[in-house]
Design a protein around this motif. Structure first.
Motif, mmCIF file in Angstrom:
data_model
loop_
_atom_site.group_PDB
_atom_site.id
_atom_site.type_symbol
_atom_site.label_atom_id
_atom_site.label_comp_id
_atom_site.label_asym_id
_atom_site.label_seq_id
_atom_site.Cartn_x
_atom_site.Cartn_y
_atom_site.Cartn_z
ATOM 1 N N SER A 25 50.491 -107.806 19.607
ATOM 2 C CA SER A 25 49.504 -107.820 18.523
ATOM 3 C C SER A 25 48.109 -107.418 18.983
ATOM 4 C CB SER A 25 49.455 -109.213 17.877
ATOM 5 O OG SER A 25 49.090 -110.200 18.842
ATOM 6 N N ALA A 26 47.686 -107.889 20.165
ATOM 7 C CA ALA A 26 46.337 -107.582 20.636
ATOM 8 C C ALA A 26 46.171 -106.117 21.011
ATOM 9 C CB ALA A 26 45.978 -108.462 21.834
ATOM 10 N N PHE A 27 47.284 -105.399 21.242
ATOM 11 C CA PHE A 27 47.211 -103.981 21.573
ATOM 12 C C PHE A 27 46.611 -103.178 20.413
ATOM 13 C CE2 PHE A 27 49.967 -105.646 24.655
ATOM 14 C CZ PHE A 27 50.169 -104.739 25.673
ATOM 15 N N SER A 28 46.833 -103.649 19.197
ATOM 16 C CA SER A 28 46.331 -102.922 18.033
ATOM 17 C C SER A 28 45.029 -103.495 17.491
ATOM 18 C CB SER A 28 47.388 -102.926 16.913
ATOM 19 O OG SER A 28 47.715 -104.254 16.541
ATOM 20 N N THR A 29 44.759 -104.775 17.732
ATOM 21 C CA THR A 29 43.569 -105.392 17.141
ATOM 22 C C THR A 29 42.355 -105.406 18.071
ATOM 23 O OG1 THR A 29 44.259 -107.609 17.871
ATOM 24 C CG2 THR A 29 44.999 -106.870 15.680
ATOM 25 N N HIS A 30 42.583 -105.547 19.397
ATOM 26 C CA HIS A 30 41.448 -105.696 20.324
ATOM 27 C C HIS A 30 41.683 -104.907 21.616
ATOM 28 C CE1 HIS A 30 40.927 -109.184 17.666
ATOM 29 N NE2 HIS A 30 39.657 -109.129 17.986
ATOM 30 N N LEU A 31 42.235 -103.715 21.467
ATOM 31 C CA LEU A 31 42.565 -102.920 22.646
ATOM 32 C C LEU A 31 41.332 -102.606 23.493
ATOM 33 C CD1 LEU A 31 44.640 -101.341 24.299
ATOM 34 C CD2 LEU A 31 44.222 -99.371 22.811
ATOM 35 N N LYS A 32 40.270 -102.110 22.870
ATOM 36 C CA LYS A 32 39.086 -101.671 23.623
ATOM 37 C C LYS A 32 38.421 -102.810 24.389
ATOM 38 C CE LYS A 32 34.656 -99.254 23.152
ATOM 39 N NZ LYS A 32 33.733 -98.541 22.214
ATOM 40 N N PRO A 33 38.060 -103.935 23.736
ATOM 41 C CA PRO A 33 37.393 -104.989 24.511
ATOM 42 C C PRO A 33 38.286 -105.596 25.587
ATOM 43 C CG PRO A 33 37.905 -105.753 22.287
ATOM 44 C CD PRO A 33 38.143 -104.280 22.308
ATOM 45 N N LEU A 34 39.603 -105.669 25.355
ATOM 46 C CA LEU A 34 40.497 -106.213 26.370
ATOM 47 C C LEU A 34 40.652 -105.251 27.547
ATOM 48 C CD1 LEU A 34 43.267 -107.924 24.212
ATOM 49 C CD2 LEU A 34 41.511 -109.029 25.601
ATOM 50 N N LEU A 35 40.614 -103.938 27.283
ATOM 51 C CA LEU A 35 40.632 -102.972 28.381
ATOM 52 C C LEU A 35 39.346 -103.051 29.193
ATOM 53 C CD1 LEU A 35 42.287 -99.764 26.842
ATOM 54 C CD2 LEU A 35 43.241 -101.352 28.537
ATOM 55 N N ILE A 36 38.219 -103.250 28.511
ATOM 56 C CA ILE A 36 36.953 -103.434 29.231
ATOM 57 C C ILE A 36 37.016 -104.685 30.095
ATOM 58 C CG2 ILE A 36 34.490 -103.937 28.949
ATOM 59 C CD1 ILE A 36 34.544 -102.224 26.415
ATOM 60 N N LEU A 37 37.586 -105.759 29.544
ATOM 61 C CA LEU A 37 37.754 -107.000 30.309
ATOM 62 C C LEU A 37 38.662 -106.768 31.513
ATOM 63 C CD1 LEU A 37 37.208 -110.071 30.428
ATOM 64 C CD2 LEU A 37 39.325 -110.385 29.122
ATOM 65 N N THR A 38 39.724 -106.001 31.326
ATOM 66 C CA THR A 38 40.629 -105.694 32.428
ATOM 67 C C THR A 38 39.924 -104.923 33.527
ATOM 68 O OG1 THR A 38 42.527 -105.646 30.932
ATOM 69 C CG2 THR A 38 42.775 -104.532 33.043
ATOM 70 N N LEU A 39 39.121 -103.939 33.156
ATOM 71 C CA LEU A 39 38.373 -103.166 34.153
ATOM 72 C C LEU A 39 37.377 -104.055 34.894
ATOM 73 C CD1 LEU A 39 37.751 -99.849 32.178
ATOM 74 C CD2 LEU A 39 39.379 -100.243 34.040
ATOM 75 N N LEU A 40 36.717 -104.952 34.165
ATOM 76 C CA LEU A 40 35.800 -105.899 34.808
ATOM 77 C C LEU A 40 36.545 -106.764 35.823
ATOM 78 C CD1 LEU A 40 33.622 -107.125 31.782
ATOM 79 C CD2 LEU A 40 32.858 -105.726 33.710
ATOM 80 N N TYR A 41 37.744 -107.186 35.440
ATOM 81 C CA TYR A 41 38.540 -108.033 36.334
ATOM 82 C C TYR A 41 38.958 -107.262 37.584
ATOM 83 C CZ TYR A 41 42.210 -111.197 37.913
ATOM 84 O OH TYR A 41 42.984 -112.040 38.664
ATOM 85 N N MET A 42 39.401 -106.023 37.408
ATOM 86 C CA MET A 42 39.852 -105.232 38.552
ATOM 87 C C MET A 42 38.696 -104.907 39.490
ATOM 88 S SD MET A 42 42.624 -102.724 36.657
ATOM 89 C CE MET A 42 43.281 -102.071 38.199
#
Length: 271
Positions: free
Chosen positions: A111-128
């Protein structure tokens, strides 16, 4: 004349309608929970898990299966790291949907892939990036300590009456390595939930998560100890199959702890 039907004037009042559900509202500042809140988070996570055991097991198994496939397939290994936070965000949405009283479905895994993809990808990049910086600084710091400050560390320990054995030196190095990792975990603990459930920006979510975890560090310590012991017991007595029970419950603790610390509807209020 036929008898007229009688009408009772003493009928019981109809039962009150159930209150309309309202989504939990975000608090301006994180709540400081009791020391034992970590145990309540685990118990509430189990309560949520047993309401839809089959769906939660299916979601968890599918999530780890996808990550394993991405890990072993050449050129796709990096994607396994990218999708973890997306899956956690979806898990938080699924938990919120169940608490709302709606039917839980397997497809909520994405579900989050379609609703909050961009901010979660930004969070992932921050984490990496944070992980990379952490390892660089840790190895650099450990190198400096081992090469130039080893003797100074021993002298400092001797000066306060602590044995300067290798064990103490090793413990000092481990503390230097572990403490930043703990802070990093704190910074990203609540971030997926704050993003998908309250549309918070990634960087803001990271700062808020660290603030909340530091404010409740003792509750998280109790959770870590109790959760770790329960996981070990389940894994030992089920010959490893307890993993299927432990993982969805531990993932649901992301949600139960978020509800207690960040919302006006803490799950432990009736605990």
């Amino acid at each position: 004349m036929p008898d007229m039907p009688t009408v009772s004037l003493n009928k019981a009042a109809p039962p009150p309608l159930p209150p309309t559900y309202q989504d939990p509202q975000l608090l301006p500042e994180p709540r400081r929970c009791d020391t034992g809140a970590g145990i309540v988070w685990i118990r509430k996570a189990f309560d949520m898990f047993k309401q839809n055991i089959g769906i939660w097991l299916g979601i968890t198994v599918a999530m780890f299966a996808i990550m394993m496939v991405l890990t072993i397939v050449p050129l796709f290994g990096i994607l396994s790291g990218l999708v973890v936070i997306l899956f956690i965000g979806s898990f938080m949405q699924a938990a919120a949907i169940q608490e709302r009283g709606e039917r839980l479905k397997f497809e909520y895994l994405f579900s989050a892939f379609s609703t909050h993809l961009k901010p979660l990808l930004i969070l992932t990049l921050l984490y990496m990036v944070s992980i990379a910086v952490f390892f660089i600084l840790t190895f650099w710091g450990m190198h400096l300590l081992s090469v130039s400050n080893f003797l100074e560390a021993r002298v400092a320990l001797d000066s306060v009456g602590v044995s300067s054995s290798k064990q103490w030196i090793v413990m000092l190095y481990m503390l230097i390595a572990v403490l930043p990792m703990i802070l990093l975990s704190m910074a990203f603990w609540f971030a997926p939930a704050l993003i998908v459930l309250h549309d918070m920006a990634a960087m803001t979510a990271v700062k808020k998560s660290l603030q909340a975890c530091l404010k409740n560090w003792l509750a998280f310590l109790i959770f870590g100890v109790v959760g770790g012991l329960l996981s070990i017991v389940l894994m030992v007595f089920t010959l490893g199959f307890g993993f299927l029970l432990v993982m969805p419950m531990m993932l649901l603790v992301y949600y139960t702890s978020y509800r207690d610390i960040w919302t006006d509807q803490p799950l432990s209020i009736d605990a």
